[in-house]
Design an enzyme around this catalytic site. Structure first.
Site, PDB file in Angstrom:
ATOM      1  CG  ASP A 191      -2.155   0.881   1.031  1.00  0.00           C
ATOM      2  OD1 ASP A 191      -3.274   0.335   1.058  1.00  0.00           O
ATOM      3  OD2 ASP A 191      -2.000   2.113   0.787  1.00  0.00           O
ATOM      4  CE  LYS A 214      -4.830   3.499   4.429  1.00  0.00           C
ATOM      5  NZ  LYS A 214      -5.822   3.527   3.330  1.00  0.00           N
ATOM      6  CB  CYS A 268     -10.791 -11.140 -20.788  1.00  0.00           C
ATOM      7  SG  CYS A 268      -9.436 -12.233 -21.144  1.00  0.00           S
ATOM      8  CB  CYS A 327     -16.456  12.326   0.946  1.00  0.00           C
ATOM      9  SG  CYS A 327     -16.492  11.037   2.092  1.00  0.00           S
TER      10      CYS A 327
HETATM   11  P1  ATP Z   1     -10.310   6.449   1.035  1.00  0.00           P
HETATM   12  O1  ATP Z   1      -9.563   6.520  -0.278  1.00  0.00           O
HETATM   13  O2  ATP Z   1     -11.781   6.478   0.866  1.00  0.00           O
HETATM   14  O3  ATP Z   1      -9.756   7.333   2.102  1.00  0.00           O
HETATM   15  P2  ATP Z   1      -8.902   4.067   1.389  1.00  0.00           P
HETATM   16  O4  ATP Z   1      -7.764   4.833   0.778  1.00  0.00           O
HETATM   17  O5  ATP Z   1      -8.619   3.298   2.645  1.00  0.00           O
HETATM   18  O6  ATP Z   1     -10.068   5.026   1.639  1.00  0.00           O
HETATM   19  P3  ATP Z   1     -10.004   1.636   0.341  1.00  0.00           P
HETATM   20  O7  ATP Z   1     -10.890   1.407  -0.825  1.00  0.00           O
HETATM   21  O8  ATP Z   1     -10.528   1.320   1.682  1.00  0.00           O
HETATM   22  O9  ATP Z   1      -9.533   3.120   0.276  1.00  0.00           O
HETATM   23  O10 ATP Z   1      -8.655   0.798   0.114  1.00  0.00           O
HETATM   24  C1  ATP Z   1      -7.924   0.783  -1.069  1.00  0.00           C
HETATM   25  C2  ATP Z   1      -6.457   0.752  -0.685  1.00  0.00           C
HETATM   26  O11 ATP Z   1      -5.665   0.495  -1.847  1.00  0.00           O
HETATM   27  C3  ATP Z   1      -5.965   2.088  -0.105  1.00  0.00           C
HETATM   28  O12 ATP Z   1      -5.354   1.865   1.153  1.00  0.00           O
HETATM   29  C4  ATP Z   1      -4.989   2.605  -1.148  1.00  0.00           C
HETATM   30  O13 ATP Z   1      -3.915   3.324  -0.579  1.00  0.00           O
HETATM   31  C5  ATP Z   1      -4.510   1.300  -1.811  1.00  0.00           C
HETATM   32  N1  ATP Z   1      -4.017   1.508  -3.188  1.00  0.00           N
HETATM   33  C6  ATP Z   1      -4.715   1.994  -4.234  1.00  0.00           C
HETATM   34  N2  ATP Z   1      -3.939   2.063  -5.335  1.00  0.00           N
HETATM   35  C7  ATP Z   1      -2.705   1.607  -4.974  1.00  0.00           C
HETATM   36  C8  ATP Z   1      -1.462   1.442  -5.670  1.00  0.00           C
HETATM   37  N3  ATP Z   1      -1.340   1.784  -6.953  1.00  0.00           N
HETATM   38  N4  ATP Z   1      -0.397   0.958  -4.985  1.00  0.00           N
HETATM   39  C9  ATP Z   1      -0.514   0.630  -3.677  1.00  0.00           C
HETATM   40  N5  ATP Z   1      -1.653   0.760  -2.970  1.00  0.00           N
HETATM   41  C10 ATP Z   1      -2.748   1.247  -3.598  1.00  0.00           C
END
Ligand code: ATP
Length: 295
Positions: free
Chosen positions: A67, A90, A195, A216
């Site tokens: 993350d 995280k 696909c 949001c």
């Molecule tokens: P919000 O965006 O609403 O504050 P969130 O970031 O925790 O909440 P979620 O949908 O709960 O969103 O979780 C998706 C997770 O995937 C997030 O913690 C985000 O940082 C992670 N993420 C998204 N894209 C990438 C990426 N390209 N590389 C690493 N982590 C990613």
């Protein structure tokens, strides 16, 4: 005295004995094997963090966590992270909590963006590498769980898994928080993420334009918890070979409706690695037929 007294086993304080009961009751053949598996979880947000906790409590061998974000107070409407972890990455915060819950699990924290060139390289390497930090020897990962919230990151997981020939399960929760899904992707055997592109992508709409500034996205710990549960349940069935692994399972929270379907690979898929895997899958048909006959 034919009736077996189970009371001694039930009061056992070791959490593994309750998991091992799955074996005694004939659900799983060899539960112990869970300790040999490695799972990569991409996105440690509302779904990924809960999935990681469930797998840790199930005694998974090794978890690789990816993350790019840090814990914020705004995340407290979800499960898992705590206010005292605000500001931590995280992945580090997850390792802190998970190692307290079950110190036997080998945990690896990758705080990075998997969609950058360097991030993609690190990501693919980590999926095939040997773990050298532990006394247990793990080579590569057995399954990838995608818990990200955007199309670009999903396409990157798809690319890596098609290249390496690695099975993954995709998950998602809708912007209005009242529906979600999981989808099993076995390179060459089921449709890959390229696909059958999602409708918004197929119709050429830029994903960024769908998220209006200042508006949001909704989020419920309940929906995310349900999706995490379905995701890990199917991951366990896939690894420990019990029950039926759903190729696609949807969840509509308003109607408590769970649609299922399966998708075949697209012979004209735009992803070359997918086409390579499809050819390999077709060429293995005689092997599959012979194995089916032997059963
Ligand atoms: P919000 O965006 O609403 O504050 P969130 O970031 O925790 O909440 P979620 O949908 O709960 O969103 O979780 C998706 C997770 O995937 C997030 O913690 C985000 O940082 C992670 N993420 C998204 N894209 C990438 C990426 N390209 N590389 C690493 N982590 C990613």
């Amino acid at each position: 005295s034919k009736v077996k007294d189970m009371s001694a086993e039930v009061v056992d304080s070791n959490p593994y004995s309750r998991l091992m009961a799955l074996q005694r009751m004939g659900i799983v053949k060899d539960y112990e094997r869970i300790r040999n598996f490695s799972i990569a979880i991409v996105g440690i947000g509302g779904v990924g963090s809960v999935a990681a906790e469930m797998l840790t409590r199930c005694g998974i061998g090794r978890l690789l966590l990816y993350d790019y974000d840090t814990v914020e107070l705004a995340n407290m409407n979800r499960l898992f992270f705590r206010p005292d972890q605000v500001g931590m990455t995280k992945t580090d915060a997850a390792v802190q909590t998970l190692s307290d819950i079950n110190p036997d699990v080998v945990l690896e924290s990758y705080s990075m963006n998997i969609t950058t060139v360097k991030g993609f390289e690190t990501f693919t390497k980590s999926l095939t590498c040997q773990n050298t930090h532990s006394s247990k020897h793990f080579i590569g990962v057995d399954l990838v769980l995608s818990c990200v919230d955007n199309y670009e990151a999903r396409m990157v997981v798809n690319q890596a898994c098609n290249e390496i020939n690695l099975t993954w399960i995709e998950s998602g929760v809708s912007e209005d928080a009242v529906s979600g899904h999981i989808q099993l992707l076995i390179p060459g055997e089921t449709a890959c993420f390229a696909c059958v592109p999602p409708l918004v992508v197929a119709s050429g709409v830029d994903e960024k334009t769908l998220k209006r500034d200042g508006v949001c996205a909704a989020s419920l710990p309940t929906t995310m918890g349900v999706i995490a549960g379905l995701l890990v349940q199917n991951a366990l069935k896939f690894l420990l070979k019990f029950g039926h692994v759903s190729p696609y399972l949807g969840y509509n929270a308003l109607k408590d409706f769970f649609p299922t379907m399966s998708m075949k690979p697209n012979l004209q898929c735009s992803n070359n690695s997918c086409l390579d895997r499809q050819r390999e899958y077709v060429s293995r048909k005689p092997e599959r037929d012979a194995a089916a006959k032997a059963k």
